[in-house]
Design an enzyme around this catalytic site. Sequence first.
Site, PDB file in Angstrom:
ATOM      1  N   ASP A 173       0.811  -1.218   0.000  1.00  0.00           N
ATOM      2  CA  ASP A 173       0.000   0.000   0.000  1.00  0.00           C
ATOM      3  C   ASP A 173       0.848   1.275   0.000  1.00  0.00           C
ATOM      4  O   ASP A 173       0.837   2.069   0.950  1.00  0.00           O
ATOM      5  CB  ASP A 173      -0.939   0.004   1.210  1.00  0.00           C
ATOM      6  CG  ASP A 173      -1.809  -1.239   1.274  1.00  0.00           C
ATOM      7  OD1 ASP A 173      -2.266  -1.692   0.220  1.00  0.00           O
ATOM      8  OD2 ASP A 173      -2.003  -1.766   2.393  1.00  0.00           O
ATOM      9  N   GLU A 209     -13.231  -0.774  -6.426  1.00  0.00           N
ATOM     10  CA  GLU A 209     -13.123  -1.688  -5.294  1.00  0.00           C
ATOM     11  C   GLU A 209     -12.643  -0.962  -4.042  1.00  0.00           C
ATOM     12  O   GLU A 209     -13.300  -1.006  -3.009  1.00  0.00           O
ATOM     13  CB  GLU A 209     -12.159  -2.832  -5.633  1.00  0.00           C
ATOM     14  CG  GLU A 209     -12.061  -3.901  -4.561  1.00  0.00           C
ATOM     15  CD  GLU A 209     -13.275  -4.784  -4.474  1.00  0.00           C
ATOM     16  OE1 GLU A 209     -13.496  -5.405  -3.419  1.00  0.00           O
ATOM     17  OE2 GLU A 209     -14.035  -4.871  -5.464  1.00  0.00           O
TER      18      GLU A 209
END
Length: 452
Positions: free
Chosen positions: A39, A213
């Site tokens: 991330d 998403e």
Amino acid sequence: MRSVLRTVLCVVSLLLAAVVVPSAARADNPIVQTVYTADPAPLVHNGRLYLYTGHDEDGSTYFTMRDWRVYSTTDMANWTDHGSPMSLATFAWADANAWAGHVAYRNGRFYWYVPVRHRATGSMAIGVAVADSPTGPFRDAIGRPLVNNNEIDPNVFIDDDGQAYLYWGNPRLWYVRLNQDMISYSGSPTQIPLTTAGFGTRTGNAGRPTLYEEGPWVFKRNGLYYNVFAAECCSEFIGYSTAPGPTGPWTYRGTIMPRQGGSFTNHAGVIDYKGGSYFFYHNGALPGGGGFTRSVAVEKFTYNGDGTFPTINMTAAGPPQVGTLHPYVRQEAETVAWASGVETEPSSAGGMNVGYIENGDHLKVKGVAFGGGASSFTARVASATSGGRIELRLGSPTGALAGTCTVGGTGGWQTWTSVTCPVSGATGTRDLYLRFTGGSGYLLNVDWWRFT
């Protein structure tokens, strides 16, 4: 991590199983090899690029994440490990899930927005921490959640007029207008309509008709607003939409990064630095890597003439180096392009050091500008055993030997001393390898080094 990497990192074929590259010998992606990272959230500050990441625990079979990490670079090749300036313990009200966050700079401070599990409710919430330095330490800014609606993946964008927006969401997409203090907001969270025109069409999932998403990354370029996001789990690809304003209306523009890389998730960060555009993401390319043991990587790219994204594929080569590394000033040992077999840890002298070094381990430092030639090498070292040797190799771990420094025992792993050895043949700009040799077990720690 080292038990996984020790036996496999040097076997290049396993790395290539995840990504196809033109030259395995030059592989510098993923950019961190000592732990699993995920991330990515890049930030440029005062001429340096800082990268904020999550940290997947070794051997995880879920998104088991307890802290966040910080790395930085000035050349897009050699990255400095700044350790972990923030963890779940930073938020007394949180008990799990140190997931994907984002850092913004304003008011002379750095604000880190992260999703964590709220201890009292068991649901996901967005917390915000603050620091006076880009490398922390960070502290909880408000002592409670900033937003608490059981959704994740915060991202902050500050528009040209000074208005800051916080975006987040899975399965929905939300925003609020942050106040100038960056730790409160005006109005209520607003849901962005997820239309197929705005975010593409997903088939076979009536509950989620669009491709959106999670993981929004909103930015502005040439008057156009971009929302880059992880699309259509699972596995995810990276898609994007554009809009005339920060809250829409959004128009879906297509795929940036196709499904690749051995991880069923992906998460993007996009930034410009030193005249180039860079796309950060994660994959499962390291040995032992997968959907719950991910690693951050980066590619350089050029926007199409009309402002659209090109297709960006994962590589193991990574971006070209911007400039060179200066060897005649102190360089932290944890500033590397590639680390094989070692780990990093907090140093008693401040910052981090390279440790857990065994025979045959090495560090690669890319593009070292020796110029007319180095005459000596000094390293700050420690050893609780009988020590070992630091071989200075040029071009590869088995390349030309420019010098060897012998390190004896110092009486402790954090008992530091300096060693110096003569150097010859280190001229021009070369990749430098610090190769460690000696007996069995752990040999030594290295805090920093410098050539003269």
